[in-house]
Design a protein around this motif. Sequence first.
Motif, PDB file in Angstrom:
ATOM      1  N   GLU A 399      21.570  -3.273 -46.756  1.00  0.00           N
ATOM      2  CA  GLU A 399      21.408  -4.069 -45.532  1.00  0.00           C
ATOM      3  C   GLU A 399      22.730  -4.686 -45.095  1.00  0.00           C
ATOM      4  OE1 GLU A 399      19.398  -8.346 -44.355  1.00  0.00           O
ATOM      5  OE2 GLU A 399      18.405  -7.120 -45.869  1.00  0.00           O
ATOM      6  N   ASP A 402      25.128  -2.082 -43.627  1.00  0.00           N
ATOM      7  CA  ASP A 402      24.782  -1.696 -42.263  1.00  0.00           C
ATOM      8  C   ASP A 402      25.160  -2.783 -41.256  1.00  0.00           C
ATOM      9  OD1 ASP A 402      23.786   0.624 -43.334  1.00  0.00           O
ATOM     10  OD2 ASP A 402      21.677   0.039 -43.197  1.00  0.00           O
ATOM     11  N   ILE A 403      24.985  -4.045 -41.640  1.00  0.00           N
ATOM     12  CA  ILE A 403      25.367  -5.150 -40.746  1.00  0.00           C
ATOM     13  C   ILE A 403      26.870  -5.122 -40.507  1.00  0.00           C
ATOM     14  CG2 ILE A 403      25.516  -7.663 -40.520  1.00  0.00           C
ATOM     15  CD1 ILE A 403      22.921  -7.816 -42.194  1.00  0.00           C
ATOM     16  N   VAL A 405      29.000  -2.571 -40.751  1.00  0.00           N
ATOM     17  CA  VAL A 405      29.366  -1.424 -39.918  1.00  0.00           C
ATOM     18  C   VAL A 405      29.050  -1.701 -38.454  1.00  0.00           C
ATOM     19  CG1 VAL A 405      28.812   0.988 -39.408  1.00  0.00           C
ATOM     20  CG2 VAL A 405      29.127   0.266 -41.779  1.00  0.00           C
ATOM     21  N   THR A 406      27.867  -2.240 -38.199  1.00  0.00           N
ATOM     22  CA  THR A 406      27.469  -2.543 -36.819  1.00  0.00           C
ATOM     23  C   THR A 406      28.406  -3.548 -36.172  1.00  0.00           C
ATOM     24  OG1 THR A 406      25.141  -2.100 -37.332  1.00  0.00           O
ATOM     25  CG2 THR A 406      25.590  -3.426 -35.384  1.00  0.00           C
ATOM     26  N   GLU A 407      28.765  -4.594 -36.897  1.00  0.00           N
ATOM     27  CA  GLU A 407      29.636  -5.630 -36.338  1.00  0.00           C
ATOM     28  C   GLU A 407      31.037  -5.092 -36.060  1.00  0.00           C
ATOM     29  OE1 GLU A 407      28.995  -8.847 -35.388  1.00  0.00           O
ATOM     30  OE2 GLU A 407      26.906  -8.225 -35.652  1.00  0.00           O
ATOM     31  N   GLN A 409      31.866  -1.974 -35.370  1.00  0.00           N
ATOM     32  CA  GLN A 409      31.781  -1.095 -34.201  1.00  0.00           C
ATOM     33  C   GLN A 409      31.622  -1.889 -32.917  1.00  0.00           C
ATOM     34  OE1 GLN A 409      28.506   1.383 -35.450  1.00  0.00           O
ATOM     35  NE2 GLN A 409      29.857   2.900 -36.423  1.00  0.00           N
ATOM     36  N   LYS A 410      30.872  -2.974 -32.979  1.00  0.00           N
ATOM     37  CA  LYS A 410      30.667  -3.797 -31.783  1.00  0.00           C
ATOM     38  C   LYS A 410      31.938  -4.529 -31.383  1.00  0.00           C
ATOM     39  CE  LYS A 410      28.299  -7.682 -32.082  1.00  0.00           C
ATOM     40  NZ  LYS A 410      27.140  -8.615 -32.236  1.00  0.00           N
ATOM     41  N   ARG A 411      32.683  -5.041 -32.352  1.00  0.00           N
ATOM     42  CA  ARG A 411      33.865  -5.858 -32.050  1.00  0.00           C
ATOM     43  C   ARG A 411      35.125  -5.027 -31.821  1.00  0.00           C
ATOM     44  NH1 ARG A 411      32.628 -11.234 -30.878  1.00  0.00           N
ATOM     45  NH2 ARG A 411      30.868 -11.875 -32.200  1.00  0.00           N
ATOM     46  N   THR A 420      32.374   5.298 -45.170  1.00  0.00           N
ATOM     47  CA  THR A 420      31.229   4.830 -45.939  1.00  0.00           C
ATOM     48  C   THR A 420      30.813   5.934 -46.889  1.00  0.00           C
ATOM     49  OG1 THR A 420      29.630   5.641 -44.330  1.00  0.00           O
ATOM     50  CG2 THR A 420      30.430   3.397 -44.027  1.00  0.00           C
ATOM     51  N   ARG A 476      24.528 -12.353 -43.799  1.00  0.00           N
ATOM     52  CA  ARG A 476      24.611 -11.879 -42.421  1.00  0.00           C
ATOM     53  C   ARG A 476      25.513 -12.765 -41.561  1.00  0.00           C
ATOM     54  NH1 ARG A 476      21.417  -8.997 -38.620  1.00  0.00           N
ATOM     55  NH2 ARG A 476      19.919  -8.480 -40.264  1.00  0.00           N
ATOM     56  N   GLN A 480      29.045 -11.670 -39.742  1.00  0.00           N
ATOM     57  CA  GLN A 480      29.240 -11.722 -38.293  1.00  0.00           C
ATOM     58  C   GLN A 480      30.429 -12.610 -37.934  1.00  0.00           C
ATOM     59  OE1 GLN A 480      25.288 -13.064 -37.235  1.00  0.00           O
ATOM     60  NE2 GLN A 480      24.557 -10.975 -36.851  1.00  0.00           N
TER      61      GLN A 480
END
Length: 495
Positions: A399, A402-403, A405-407, A409-411, A420, A476, A480
Amino acid sequence: MKRVSTGFFPPIPVDNDKSRPMYTQLYDWFRSAINSGHLRPGQRIPSSRSLALELQVSRITVLTAFDQLHAEGYLESSVGSGTYVARSIPDQAGKLTSVDARCTSSASQHGSRRISRLGTKFLSDPAIPRGFRAFQVGLPALDRFPKTIWSRLAIRHSRQTKKELMAYGNPMGRLACREAIAEYLSAVRGVRCDPSQIMIVTGSQQALDIAARVLLDPGDPVWIEEPAYLGAVRAFAAAGARLVPVPVDEEGLDVKRGIKRCPHARVAVITPSHQFPLGMTLSASRRVLLLDWATRHGSWIIEDDYDNEYRFGIRPIASLQGLDKDDRVIYVGTFSKVLFPSLRIGYLIIPKDLIPAFTRVRELSDIFPSPLHQGVLTDFIREGHLDRHIRRMRMLYMERHDILVTEIQKRLGVSFEILTANAGTYLVMLFPAGWRDTIVAEKAAQANISSVALSICYQEEPDRQGLILGYGGVDRKQIQDGVKRLAAVIQATQP
């Protein structure tokens, strides 16, 4: 100010020289010790009776010195409590500034203070960051560790301590703990061993150090993955090895390149299940090729089974040691990242004919491992707590991975490639061409963000720049917030 217990009181030198009265010597010593900081404000002073007995002088002599120190404000008394160094000390202008100042003065008086070439080299190596910041590499989820269960087991063993456990122990470790580890590794990692082959150490770093000292003479060539775990590089450099970097690709260590570069290497140091830092797994064909090379050349393989417990969505990879039919593999593992770093319990699995040599070398360092935590760990494994903890952490780390990686990519978008491996507690974020990862890591540290520059893991010119980011020990919100601050650092240092 809080009163400070007497504790261990420094020795007081006295001279029977009759030209200086004994009470004057005592007065001078106390005054100097207080002004230099050796005696701290609020520290309790031994009673006049016990001090006279220890120094074998008259109590009147001690009382005379104390009276003078009281009169000048160096000491103060509390009725029914004792005598203490005064909380407000006079003559502060004469106080030595610090230990560092004394050391600097001593160095300047006596010339250069030489250390070894190896020590000098290590001073120039980058420090490995430690702490609780995002994104500390190697830090597990301490907030999710079952502390209540561990504490209960620790109390049980503390109460049952026998005199045998307070004496010198077996350099290999407690038999019950080695039996539990052997059962665990056989079931989970496919390792082939019996308890007599397991040596308990204080972590993988000590395991690598002992193995290097047993297997190598100065100048012996050693295959090191390129890039590699910095702790392994330092352990084998300290043993005087000639490091031979062998590149890794998507199949792991390039064994054919290693043979071409140095076919008669004495040792190969690898992380086959989860390569550090790039994360790939050594392929089956290369495992066979590596074992065949070791057998034909009489070489040794040190398998550092790094992060083997945490694979996401796929079955664990069997150990290389389990495939070894010629006993050429020394297997290294640790519980520091599975449970908590201060536990300091790791292990070596040693070929039987090498056990006497490993035992003798181990006795040169810390003789034998501390028994208390071994007992706790034994029960933690056998009562099923370790298995349950690993299963919970596997889901948690997936979990958090994944958080992160998402952050990222977003930033930062797609310009920053993420490596990975569906495993572990860290990932690698690669930089576009033109970036210097050491500069970014330094700026990130100033912003209270922990990371490891990928380039420092290379022995030769690095072909990639990036950051190694740990996510095991951050939740989390910390992920972030950490990525937000890291993105700001990266944008500010853009070439």
